[in-house]
Design a protein around this motif. Structure first.
Motif, mmCIF file in Angstrom:
data_model
loop_
_atom_site.group_PDB
_atom_site.id
_atom_site.type_symbol
_atom_site.label_atom_id
_atom_site.label_comp_id
_atom_site.label_asym_id
_atom_site.label_seq_id
_atom_site.Cartn_x
_atom_site.Cartn_y
_atom_site.Cartn_z
ATOM 1 N N ASP A 172 -9.395 -7.834 6.009
ATOM 2 C CA ASP A 172 -8.376 -7.196 6.836
ATOM 3 C C ASP A 172 -7.096 -6.921 6.058
ATOM 4 O O ASP A 172 -6.331 -6.012 6.411
ATOM 5 N N ASN A 173 -6.825 -7.697 5.001
ATOM 6 C CA ASN A 173 -5.641 -7.438 4.186
ATOM 7 C C ASN A 173 -5.642 -6.014 3.640
ATOM 8 O O ASN A 173 -4.587 -5.389 3.499
ATOM 9 N N ILE A 174 -6.830 -5.520 3.308
ATOM 10 C CA ILE A 174 -6.943 -4.171 2.744
ATOM 11 C C ILE A 174 -7.358 -3.162 3.805
ATOM 12 O O ILE A 174 -6.726 -2.111 3.958
ATOM 13 N N ASP A 175 -8.397 -3.477 4.565
ATOM 14 C CA ASP A 175 -8.901 -2.515 5.548
ATOM 15 C C ASP A 175 -7.853 -2.171 6.598
ATOM 16 O O ASP A 175 -7.807 -1.038 7.099
ATOM 17 N N GLN A 176 -7.014 -3.130 6.961
ATOM 18 C CA GLN A 176 -5.970 -2.875 7.952
ATOM 19 C C GLN A 176 -4.573 -2.946 7.329
ATOM 20 O O GLN A 176 -3.580 -3.085 8.035
ATOM 21 N N GLY A 177 -4.535 -2.856 5.987
ATOM 22 C CA GLY A 177 -3.267 -2.879 5.270
ATOM 23 C C GLY A 177 -3.112 -1.649 4.411
ATOM 24 O O GLY A 177 -2.972 -0.529 4.911
ATOM 25 N N THR A 178 -3.197 -1.846 3.083
ATOM 26 C CA THR A 178 -3.021 -0.715 2.173
ATOM 27 C C THR A 178 -4.171 0.283 2.260
ATOM 28 O O THR A 178 -3.998 1.455 1.959
ATOM 29 N N TYR A 230 -3.426 -2.376 -3.393
ATOM 30 C CA TYR A 230 -3.390 -3.814 -3.109
ATOM 31 C C TYR A 230 -3.216 -4.616 -4.400
ATOM 32 O O TYR A 230 -2.457 -5.589 -4.439
ATOM 33 N N GLY A 231 -3.903 -4.189 -5.456
ATOM 34 C CA GLY A 231 -3.732 -4.859 -6.733
ATOM 35 C C GLY A 231 -2.291 -4.819 -7.219
ATOM 36 O O GLY A 231 -1.778 -5.797 -7.774
ATOM 37 N N GLU A 232 -1.627 -3.693 -7.004
ATOM 38 C CA GLU A 232 -0.216 -3.586 -7.394
ATOM 39 C C GLU A 232 0.645 -4.553 -6.592
ATOM 40 O O GLU A 232 1.635 -5.074 -7.100
ATOM 41 N N GLN A 233 0.257 -4.809 -5.347
ATOM 42 C CA GLN A 233 1.017 -5.745 -4.510
ATOM 43 C C GLN A 233 0.923 -7.176 -5.021
ATOM 44 O O GLN A 233 1.908 -7.913 -5.007
ATOM 45 N N ILE A 234 -0.267 -7.588 -5.446
ATOM 46 C CA ILE A 234 -0.455 -9.001 -5.785
ATOM 47 C C ILE A 234 -0.314 -9.291 -7.275
ATOM 48 O O ILE A 234 -0.287 -10.460 -7.673
ATOM 49 N N ALA A 235 -0.209 -8.268 -8.121
ATOM 50 C CA ALA A 235 -0.153 -8.473 -9.568
ATOM 51 C C ALA A 235 0.996 -9.410 -9.937
ATOM 52 O O ALA A 235 2.164 -9.096 -9.702
ATOM 53 N N GLY A 236 0.665 -10.552 -10.494
ATOM 54 C CA GLY A 236 1.670 -11.503 -10.936
ATOM 55 C C GLY A 236 2.420 -12.221 -9.837
ATOM 56 O O GLY A 236 3.306 -13.026 -10.130
#
Length: 263
Positions: A236-242, A248-254
């Protein structure tokens, strides 16, 4: 630069729940609390323990200092602290802590890699080639973690008896991701992230989880693999988010903070 604090993440045995009256454990003062109990109708084993955790009796505007002090003494107490959030529902306030919505305590029955492979096999429209493999480990010290000392949101403080933070959800019998996964699989993943990235659960709500990590991939194949792990864990983080794996990878990188929400 954010200060970091070293924490040890093992206790010899699960701790005993404190009483409801104000008290202290391992030199840390606790406020008035309540025992969080499971409603047996949510479980299958009539012999399962109903008392699952201790929780502060009220919301703390800033639980940061108390959380860090309790996390620091975890090896001594066997009680992992979590900041609690509630479902925003005026009809039934306080869920899940107030009404016992917990399954039976459980232990992970498979590895994170096995879980990821099965979960992504059912999500082939995003991963037609299947699970790409685990992201490489970045944790530097197998004896402990050095976590960024971030400010935590307002909420209650929950103490869960466990020998490692990753098992807090399965020992609670937390049902927040039940539309996708049981808590034993969540703990299997958290164990793997703990070992590879120094990840620990910090904030827990009705259907939300926030974690804190020591080190996180920033680019390349390891970041792509971590995105796949997150998608298997919480689609749901991706399917109902970005709705986009790269974004999504850019959001969590580092980022040391990961937020998860299950519909």
């Amino acid at each position: 630069m954010t200060d970091r604090e070293r924490l040890a993440l093992r206790a010899e045995e699960p701790g005993r729940l404190p009483p409801g009256a104000p008290t202290e454990i391992a030199g840390v003062d606790l406020p008035l609390g309540v025992i969080v109990s499971a409603d047996p109708s949510f479980g299958d084993d009539p012999a399962a323990p109903t008392q699952r955790a201790w929780m502060s009796a009220g919301t703390l505007d800033d639980p940061t200092e108390l959380w860090w002090r309790l996390a620091r003494v975890f090896p001594e107490t066997g009680l992992w602290p979590l900041v609690t959030q509630e479902l925003d529902d005026p009809v039934t306030p306080g869920r899940p802590w107030s009404d016992g919505e917990f399954a039976d305590p459980s232990e992970p029955g498979r590895t994170a890699e096995e879980f990821f492979a099965e979960a992504l096999a059912g999500l082939e429209w995003r991963y037609p080639a299947g699970f790409p493999g685990l992201a490489d480990a970045l944790r530097s010290d197998p004896q402990g973690v050095r976590l960024p000392r971030l400010t935590l949101p307002a909420g209650g403080i929950l103490l869960v008896p466990t020998t490692r933070p990753a098992d807090a959800l399965s020992q609670l019998g937390w049902l927040g991701a039940i539309n996708h996964h049981g808590s034993a699989d969540l703990s299997a993943v958290l164990r793997s992230w703990e070992e590879r990235f120094g990840t620990v659960p910090v904030v827990l709500g009705f259907d939300t989880l926030a974690t804190l990590s020591e080190a996180v991939p920033t680019k390349g194949d390891d970041l792509d693999r971590l995105v796949a792990e997150h998608y298997a864990f919480c689609p749901d983080n991706i399917d109902q988010g970005t709705d986009d794996l790269v974004a999504y990878g850019e959001q969590i990188a580092g980022s040391p903070v990961w937020m998860f929400w299950w519909d």
